[in-house]
Scaffold this active site. Structure first.
Site, PDB file in Angstrom:
ATOM      1  N   ASP A  29       4.724  93.429  41.145  1.00 25.29           N
ATOM      2  CA  ASP A  29       5.188  93.927  41.071  1.00 25.29           C
ATOM      3  C   ASP A  29       6.170  93.315  41.313  1.00 25.29           C
ATOM      4  O   ASP A  29       6.495  92.675  42.227  1.00 25.29           O
ATOM      5  CB  ASP A  29       4.683  94.850  42.296  1.00 25.29           C
ATOM      6  CG  ASP A  29       3.424  96.261  41.687  1.00 25.29           C
ATOM      7  OD1 ASP A  29       3.659  96.059  40.487  1.00 25.29           O
ATOM      8  OD2 ASP A  29       2.736  95.979  42.244  1.00 25.29           O
ATOM      9  N   ASP A  69      -3.876  93.029  40.111  1.00 28.33           N
ATOM     10  CA  ASP A  69      -2.332  92.284  41.312  1.00 28.33           C
ATOM     11  C   ASP A  69      -2.453  91.171  41.273  1.00 28.33           C
ATOM     12  O   ASP A  69      -3.686  90.453  42.654  1.00 28.33           O
ATOM     13  CB  ASP A  69      -2.093  93.446  41.753  1.00 28.33           C
ATOM     14  CG  ASP A  69      -2.105  95.402  41.464  1.00 28.33           C
ATOM     15  OD1 ASP A  69      -1.872  95.285  40.664  1.00 28.33           O
ATOM     16  OD2 ASP A  69      -1.611  95.400  42.272  1.00 28.33           O
ATOM     17  N   HIS A 122      -0.506  91.131  37.288  1.00 24.15           N
ATOM     18  CA  HIS A 122       0.144  92.812  37.400  1.00 24.15           C
ATOM     19  C   HIS A 122       1.565  92.123  38.538  1.00 24.15           C
ATOM     20  O   HIS A 122       0.470  91.927  39.964  1.00 24.15           O
ATOM     21  CB  HIS A 122      -0.526  93.592  37.894  1.00 24.15           C
ATOM     22  CG  HIS A 122       0.398  94.948  37.640  1.00 24.15           C
ATOM     23  ND1 HIS A 122       1.186  94.719  36.804  1.00 24.15           N
ATOM     24  CD2 HIS A 122       0.670  95.316  39.376  1.00 24.15           C
ATOM     25  CE1 HIS A 122       1.994  96.134  37.205  1.00 24.15           C
ATOM     26  NE2 HIS A 122       1.873  96.543  38.274  1.00 24.15           N
ATOM     27  N   ASP A 126       1.029 100.058  34.633  1.00 23.96           N
ATOM     28  CA  ASP A 126       0.640 100.755  36.232  1.00 23.96           C
ATOM     29  C   ASP A 126       1.950 101.752  36.492  1.00 23.96           C
ATOM     30  O   ASP A 126       1.992 102.341  37.576  1.00 23.96           O
ATOM     31  CB  ASP A 126       0.984  99.552  37.251  1.00 23.96           C
ATOM     32  CG  ASP A 126       0.838  99.547  38.690  1.00 23.96           C
ATOM     33  OD1 ASP A 126      -0.076 100.876  39.497  1.00 23.96           O
ATOM     34  OD2 ASP A 126       1.125  99.062  39.141  1.00 23.96           O
ATOM     35  N   HIS A 184       8.743 100.432  38.677  1.00 24.89           N
ATOM     36  CA  HIS A 184       7.790 101.648  39.111  1.00 24.89           C
ATOM     37  C   HIS A 184       7.405 101.648  40.409  1.00 24.89           C
ATOM     38  O   HIS A 184       6.531 102.763  41.046  1.00 24.89           O
ATOM     39  CB  HIS A 184       5.896 101.367  38.292  1.00 24.89           C
ATOM     40  CG  HIS A 184       5.617 100.490  37.808  1.00 24.89           C
ATOM     41  ND1 HIS A 184       5.871  99.542  37.237  1.00 24.89           N
ATOM     42  CD2 HIS A 184       4.402  99.359  39.186  1.00 24.89           C
ATOM     43  CE1 HIS A 184       4.410  98.283  37.653  1.00 24.89           C
ATOM     44  NE2 HIS A 184       4.014  98.666  38.207  1.00 24.89           N
TER      45      HIS A 184
HETATM   46 ZN   LIG Z   1       3.162  97.603  39.579  1.00 31.72          ZN
END
Ligand SMILES: [Zn+2]
Length: 1156
Positions: A174, A423, A172, A286, A567
């Site tokens: 971000d 993550d 994941h 998420d 997000h």
């Molecule tokens: Zn995230």
């Protein structure tokens, strides 16, 4: 004339016209025959055959033309008959009273509503609203699966149908959170992707999924051709799958559907261009709650399946018990299965390894081989993983199998999805080895032990869903249908994630400013290219126009807006430096897009196109406002006036003709505005520019004038200095708790009533509304419509604090203090300033922490029907405070209200006393309303925030929050970077007739026509540009691309130039035409009706839509315009002949078009 007589007459009239036309058609055809038989014989046989053929062709052409005419006539007839029928039905239902009702007196004013009304039929299956009513939300301890229950199995369940496990490796990433996008890329993401190529290539059994195209495309630019070829091979082999394929994994609460779709288009277009594949599965593990608007877009983009994760733990538990964790997610308004998409909801607390192999995290954690002893991460349950060896493999395999089997019992098939990741995982080479080799040993063990009835392997989502579908088909099992949304999310206890609906409101507003700027620029740029090609006549562009550079700017703008939908971006949940990074990207994109808009408008407006010259350093047009920094509000630049006219250009970015007020700042208290083309003078008003609440600027003045702008038009005005006293000036009344405040102004008349007179209620009115406000605070108290409808609407401001013990509010969570909200109070009374003038009147209340203005525009038509509310908030002096604006009304709404989802649809909300206060807050992107039998009160907003209706008749929005502490969701900081923040609203009160069957109304409701039109204007403000100087200017002429407004219910979502397929980074001749046909509430009709047309059919003639703009080609496509989704050429050709396109209510339609 009464309606009952008008309609038959109308229908009769149309019928007569039709009959006459039929007759004429027959006559013409006969005439053509006669001419033929009377033609002299031809000299040469060849020539006569040729002539005959030509005549035949001519005849067929004429016939075809007549048939088209005929079709049109029949359509008109059908239209009027349907209208007649619909009105008959309404009359039947409404009884005799309705004919006396003025809104219904114009012979069925809103035929289009009928279509929308059908959408109220609603979806079948499980409705989440009902689930909320049903559940106790008691949060009992479930044992090993804390938020669930004990899962039992016999062991023989898989004898017939073996357990089929797909372990799906994922990382994941971000695009910004604790680090900026670029820093994450440097430190982690590029290593993950580099290792991915190597490690997947090592062993064809290994798999991986990837979601964020923003990262993938950045990495792609960095790698060589050899690596690129490897990536393509991995995709082809099905070892790598790109899931969702959006620019980011978007937030689904604060994001507007324009931006959600745009980031999906950007991602999908990139994937198609560089990789030639098409995503088929969604992956959203998420985002903090899930919206059906997103699923609508995914389905429309061609995805078949999706995975979601952050859903309230009580809902997860309920769904697990019912075996409905896998379902067909359907739109609330859809009674067909058209919008269905297969959705897998992850059952447990998180998407990390401890919560994905089965219900027991302490066991699952032992199968996260990145947490082997000696590493940086460990298992908080204190049992570490062990490397798999010959000695322990049996014990380990059986332990894991037990978790798989338990998890499998929650689903209807024996195919099991087990995500493996977290993550920023799979950074180091050793991590890849640890996970892949240990799991492979376990899989091999299963393989060798057939008696276990399990087959486990690495897989992608495509692998998993294919197996799931296969089994569903073979067993004849069905998935249940579910409709509704998954807000508000709670991950544990009473920790509801409703804080992020408002966190960092400054940037939530900037997001929408960029969005409006981007849409306006896209449309103007696309129209400019089409005009240029027409002008040149050879399909090429004007040499001096920097089309490629501008397309680059558009691309950066699209990508900045896309990135911000992440997000942790629009949600306001990133660290301070990351917020600045996002803000800077948004800010620069706005400036860049303005350049594109300015030079496009420049070319379009020139009368003599040969005089076009592009100069980056000295643009011909400039915006009339300046944004100084990423965290500053826009400031209007004063326009210097003289006797020579200054050219002002106003762009109406909406597809509707629009009565509006244009505001400018000028350096003279007397100014005159004329429309350049007609020389018509505009009704204007000069108001003060207030430097401080009661000190007017002596040098600058606000010039406001009323105008009516055609759709998508650029109109030129001339502004000149006028003789002293010739422009009507606003008059002011100042109040401060019964005392006379000091006011500094020399150009305006000011009264300062004192004593009892000063405390009398204030009142303002226009043709449509009258309002009353408190003389003490200036805040709104009551509203009255011209129809006689009166509603108490009291504006209040309140503070929420946070808890004194335990967990406190932070960027994600709203955990209000035990004593609830406190009414805002100030030690000294606010300064109240009342403005009255011919263009607008308003009341401004200046409190210490905010300035609040309620304004009425003196506009004819429907545009004057709503109140404009604006707030400027500054809570930088506060500690752990959230400021709320609340409307306290006498609308009997019960415990129900409606809020929008991504501005795409309305969702009913029920305020439940069994839930804590913070659980009753919902996201509001652009609209919310309360209603009872006779009235509806709609609050429209230009930015996203949290909304709640905690008691009947109340509606509140959170304006800003300042929180000193972290709320333990990984961010590691509070939210204290507050700014001077603006928020903008429209408040609309409407009569409501015959629509309400129950208090609060039906589960599926839409905005009214008026609310839709007001929201459109609120979200897409007019854009003002000024010519750079007063010197000798080339002649400008207005640009009006379309001759009439689009149908009232059709929104031009975008006209987005696509990238050239041969020449990267250049605009192609194709545009994505995105149309959204909206659903409307029909229980009230605005009066007077707006000047737009209606169709009661799904079919619309594309030639009429943007006439006189014509389409050289127009092909329906998927929502992300992938080549594979395009309608085939043959049917496009048929459509071309008929020109008829189908636009269903509530739905977005995408077309690949070439403008002629
Ligand atoms: Zn995230």
């Amino acid at each position: 004339m009464k309606r009952s007589r008008v309609l038959p007459l109308l229908v009769g009239g149309v019928f007569c016209v039709a009959v006459v036309s039929f007759y004429r058609m027959l006559e013409m055809m006969q005439g053509a025959e006669l001419q033929h038989s009377g033609a002299p014989p031809a000299g040469h046989l060849d020539e006569s055959v040729f002539q005959d053929l030509s005549r035949l062709q001519l005849k067929i052409d004429r016939l075809e033309h007549l048939l088209t005419e005929n079709n049109r006539l029949v359509a008109t007839l059908r239209n009027s008959l349907l209208q007649h029928k619909a009105s008959w039905e309404t009359r039947g239902r409404g009884g005799s009273n309705s004919s006396a009702d003025p809104a219904h007196n114009q012979g069925d004013p809103l035929p289009g509503c009928r279509l929308a009304d059908e959408m109220k039929g609603g979806a079948e299956g499980v409705k989440l609203l009902d689930v909320y009513d049903l559940l106790p939300f008691d949060n009992p301890d479930g044992g090993a699966w804390k938020q669930g229950f004990e899962i039992r199995y016999q062991g023989n369940e898989w004898n017939e149908q073996p357990l089929e496990v797909f372990v799906v490796p994922h990382s994941h990433n971000d695009p910004g959170w604790l680090k900026t996008f670029d820093l994450y890329y440097e430190d982690q993401t590029r290593h993950i992707l580099n290792n991915m190529v190597l490690k997947l290539s090592d062993d064809s059994r290994r798999k991986m999924i990837w979601a964020e195209v923003s990262y993938f495309s950045k990495w792609w630019n960095d790698i060589d051709e050899q690596k690129r070829a490897l990536v393509k091979r991995l995709l082809e082999a099905g070892q790598l799958e790109l899931v969702t394929g959006g620019w980011v994994m978007a937030d689904e609460a604060n994001s507007h559907y324009f931006a959600l779709l745009d980031q999906l288009i950007e991602g999908h277009q990139w994937i198609q261009r560089h990789l030639g594949v098409k995503p088929s599965s969604g992956w959203a593990i998420d985002p903090f709650g899930h919206s059906p608007s997103m699923t609508y877009l995914l389905k429309g983009a061609g995805l078949q399946n999706m995975v979601i994760q952050r859903v309230h733990y009580a809902i997860k538990k309920h769904f697990a018990r019912q075996q409905t964790l896998e379902f067909l997610w359907r739109q609330n308004w859809d009674s067909s299965s058209r919008s269905d998409i297969t959705c897998h909801m992850m059952p447990f607390y998180s998407y990390d390894v401890p919560h994905t192999c089965g219900p027991n995290p302490s066991v699952c954690c032992q199968f996260d081989f990145h947490r082997l002893p000696g590493g940086r991460v460990f298992c908080p349950w204190r049992i570490s993983p062990q490397p798999i060896t010959k000695e322990n493999v049996e014990e380990r395999a059986l332990l894991l199998l037990d978790q798989y089997r338990q998890k499998s019992r929650l689903f209807r098939t024996s195919v099991l999805l087990v995500p493996l990741g977290d993550d920023f995982r799979f950074v180091d080479s050793s991590e890849w080895d640890a996970q892949f080799s240990n799991y492979q040993k376990l899989f091999d063990y299963f393989e060798q032990h057939l008696e276990l009835h399990v087959k486990a392997r690495f897989g992608t989502l495509a692998d998993y869903f294919a197996a799931q579908q296969r089994q569903l088909r073979s067993t004849g099992a069905n998935l249940p249908t579910v409709s509704g949304d998954f807000f508000t999310y709670a991950d544990r206890d009473d920790h509801y994630w409703s804080g992020y609906y408002t966190s960092r409101p400054f940037y939530k507003r900037l997001d929408r400013t960029l969005e409006a700027t981007l849409r306006a620029t896209e449309i103007l740029f696309s129209l400019t290219l089409a005009e240029m090609r027409r002008f040149r006549g050879d399909g090429r562009l004007v040499d001096d126009f920097p089309a490629k550079e501008h397309f680059g700017r558009l691309t950066v703008g699209r990508r900045s807006l896309g990135l911000f939908q992440h997000h942790d971006a629009v949600t306001g949940t990133a660290r301070d430096p990351v917020v600045i990074d996002y803000g800077t990207r948004l800010f620069h994109s706005i400036l860049n897009l303005r350049q594109v808009m300015q030079s496009s408008a420049h070319w379009l407006l020139l009368l003599d196109k040969n005089r076009y010259h592009h100069d980056d350093s000295k643009p011909f047009l400039l915006m009339d406002d300046v944004i100084a920094a990423h965290d500053a509000l826009p400031q209007k630049m004063p326009l210097r006036l003289s006797d020579e006219p200054r050219s002002l250009i106003v762009f109406n970015p909406t597809e509707q003709r629009r009565s509006s007020v244009v505001n400018l700042v000028v350096d003279s208290p007397d100014a005159r505005v004329i429309e350049a083309e007609s020389g018509r003078p505009m009704v204007a008003q000069i108001s003060a520019v207030w430097v401080e609440p009661s000190r007017a600027s002596p040098e600058t003045f606000q010039l406001s004038f009323i105008t009516e702008l055609p759709p998508l038009a650029l109109i030129v005005y001339h502004v000149t200095r006028a003789p002293t006293g010739s422009t009507p000036r606003a008059r002011y009344v100042f109040l401060r708790g019964g005392e006379a405040p000091t006011v500094q102004t020399k150009h305006f008349s000011v009264s300062r009533p004192q004593g009892p007179e000063a405390n009398a209620p204030l009142s303002l009115s226009n043709k449509h509304i009258q309002i009353w406000s408190s003389g003490h605070t200036g805040l709104l108290q009551k509203l009255r419509l011209q129809s006689g409808l009166v509603r108490q609407v009291q504006v209040q401001f309140l503070w929420y604090g946070t808890r004194t013990r335990g967990d406190k509010s932070g960027a994600y969570l709203f955990l209000p203090g035990e004593d609830g909200p406190q009414l805002y109070s100030s030690s000294e009374p606010p300064l109240v300033r009342v403005t009255s003038g011919p263009v607008f009147s308003d009341i401004t209340s200046c409190f210490r922490h905010f300035k609040h203005t309620v304004r009425l525009y003196h506009l004819d038509g429907h545009a004057g029907r709503s109140l404009e509310i604006s707030n400027t908030v500054d809570i930088r002096s506060e500690v752990n405070h959230e400021l709320v604006m609340r409307l306290v009304t006498d609308v009997s709404s019960g415990n129900r209200f409606y809020s929008d989802l991504n501005s795409f649809q309305m969702q009913q909300r029920r305020t439940l006393s069994k839930l804590p206060l913070q659980a009753n807050f919902y996201p509001m992107t652009s609209a919310s309303f309360l209603q009872d039998d006779t009235s509806r009160l709609t609050l429209l907003s230009a930015q996203s925030q949290a909304v709640a209706s905690l008691r009947t008749g109340e509606l509140e929005v959170v304006l800003d929050r300042r929180l000193q502490q972290d709320d333990n969701r990984g961010l590691g900081q509070g939210v204290t970077d507050n700014k001077l923040t603006a928020s903008l609203y429209n408040l609309l009160l409407e009569d409501r007739k015959g629509g309400a069957q129950e208090v609060g109304g039906a589960a599926v409701e839409h905005l009214s026509l008026l609310a839709h039109l007001a929201s459109l204007s609120l979200s897409h403000p007019l854009i003002n540009m000024v010519a750079h100087s007063a010197g000798l200017l080339p002649k400008l002429r207005p640009f009006q691309p379309v001759s009439s407004s689009l149908p009232c219910d059709v929104h031009l979502l975008n006209l987005r130039t696509l990238e050239d397929e041969q020449e990267a980074g250049s605009p192609s001749q194709e545009v994505a035409l995105l149309l959204h046909r909206k659903g409307f509430d029909c229980s009230s009709a605005p009066e007077p009706l707006p000047q737009c047309t209606w169709s009661v059919h799904e079919e619309v003639d594309s030639a009429d839509l943007l006439a006189p703009i014509r389409f050289r080609s127009l092909r329906r496509s998927g929502l992300t315009l992938l080549r594979g989704d395009d309608e085939d050429l043959e049917s496009a050709r048929q459509q071309q002949q008929r020109r008829i396109i189908s636009l269903r209510p509530m739905e977005i339609s995408a077309f690949r078009a070439e403008l002629d």
